[in-house]
Scaffold this motif. Sequence first.
Motif, PDB file in Angstrom:
ATOM      1  N   GLU A   1     -10.373  -1.291   5.415  1.00 20.81           N
ATOM      2  CA  GLU A   1      -9.989  -2.029   4.092  1.00 20.81           C
ATOM      3  C   GLU A   1      -8.929  -2.914   4.124  1.00 20.81           C
ATOM      4  O   GLU A   1      -9.047  -3.988   3.690  1.00 20.81           O
ATOM      5  CB  GLU A   1     -10.007  -1.019   3.159  1.00 20.81           C
TER       6      GLU A   1
ATOM      7  N   VAL B   1       0.826  -1.129   0.040  1.00 17.44           N
ATOM      8  CA  VAL B   1      -0.051  -0.114  -0.040  1.00 17.44           C
ATOM      9  C   VAL B   1       1.019   1.084   0.141  1.00 17.44           C
ATOM     10  O   VAL B   1       1.570   1.568   0.791  1.00 17.44           O
ATOM     11  CB  VAL B   1      -0.867  -0.041   1.224  1.00 17.44           C
TER      12      VAL B   1
ATOM     13  N   HIS C   1      -3.962   3.990  -7.727  1.00 15.61           N
ATOM     14  CA  HIS C   1      -5.255   3.745  -6.752  1.00 15.61           C
ATOM     15  C   HIS C   1      -5.012   4.957  -5.842  1.00 15.61           C
ATOM     16  O   HIS C   1      -3.940   5.060  -5.162  1.00 15.61           O
ATOM     17  CB  HIS C   1      -5.297   2.496  -6.131  1.00 15.61           C
TER      18      HIS C   1
ATOM     19  N   LEU D   1     -10.506  -0.081  -1.175  1.00 18.90           N
ATOM     20  CA  LEU D   1      -9.605  -1.005  -1.973  1.00 18.90           C
ATOM     21  C   LEU D   1     -10.729  -1.860  -2.622  1.00 18.90           C
ATOM     22  O   LEU D   1     -10.602  -3.133  -2.331  1.00 18.90           O
ATOM     23  CB  LEU D   1      -8.694  -1.792  -1.022  1.00 18.90           C
TER      24      LEU D   1
ATOM     25  N   LEU E   1      -5.305   6.276  -2.093  1.00 23.68           N
ATOM     26  CA  LEU E   1      -5.497   5.852  -1.134  1.00 23.68           C
ATOM     27  C   LEU E   1      -6.754   6.486  -0.092  1.00 23.68           C
ATOM     28  O   LEU E   1      -6.969   5.804   1.034  1.00 23.68           O
ATOM     29  CB  LEU E   1      -4.140   5.662  -0.392  1.00 23.68           C
TER      30      LEU E   1
END
Length: 232
Positions: free
Chosen positions: A127, A48, A92, A98, A94
């Motif tokens: 998530e 992540v 993506h 997700l 954050l």
Amino acid sequence: MLQETAYHGALGEAFAAQSETSSYNAYIDRPAMLALAGDVAGLRILDVGCGPGHYAAALTERGATVVGIDGSAELLAHSRSRTGDTVDLRQHDLETPLDFAADASFDLVICALVIHHVRARGQLLAEIIRALRPGGRLLISTTHPAADWHHFGDSYFSREWVDLPVKDHDDLAIHFQRSTIEEFLGELLSAGFALETLIEPRPAPALRAIDPDAFERLSTRPSLLAASLLRP
């Protein structure tokens, strides 16, 4: 100054260059987080805020299957250059769920020096715990609250959003929210994680030969926090 969750544009390029050899990134956080990861062969890992791909590359070399996400197109380009087609990389934000991750679909999540940039931290942690299988682990690191207190010189208990200038780039800054150890751990425990290990990592011995002054300085004061947590 740029104030984005992800490191966009010139800030992304500056961080990609700095992270290669920075004392904090290359000689404190990466060695500590990879040591916490241990044997990852055969594991499915979510990185992540994967940035320029240092962690994803190292975990892949150790036999893991890695999915890396980041909001920065610039950093993902560096990550692709570093990992080739060995890592599933996705742009993506954050601050959003997700939605690509199925329930209990990862064995381990790594979140290295990212969480203090995220405003929707509760959502992100929820998530992550959803995406982890029972018994899976979250490895997470952040700036040490005592180091921030020492640098900014005000209240240790400050929760202000602050700008930290990027070395050699007067027009760029890293924007993040200060916290305390109590709040850092409290958010993780409130999300449902169980604490396994908490460390205040010291610099790797290799830094002594490269920058002895930095090694001595960072060996005597805290700079980062890192933790391993379990999803019950």
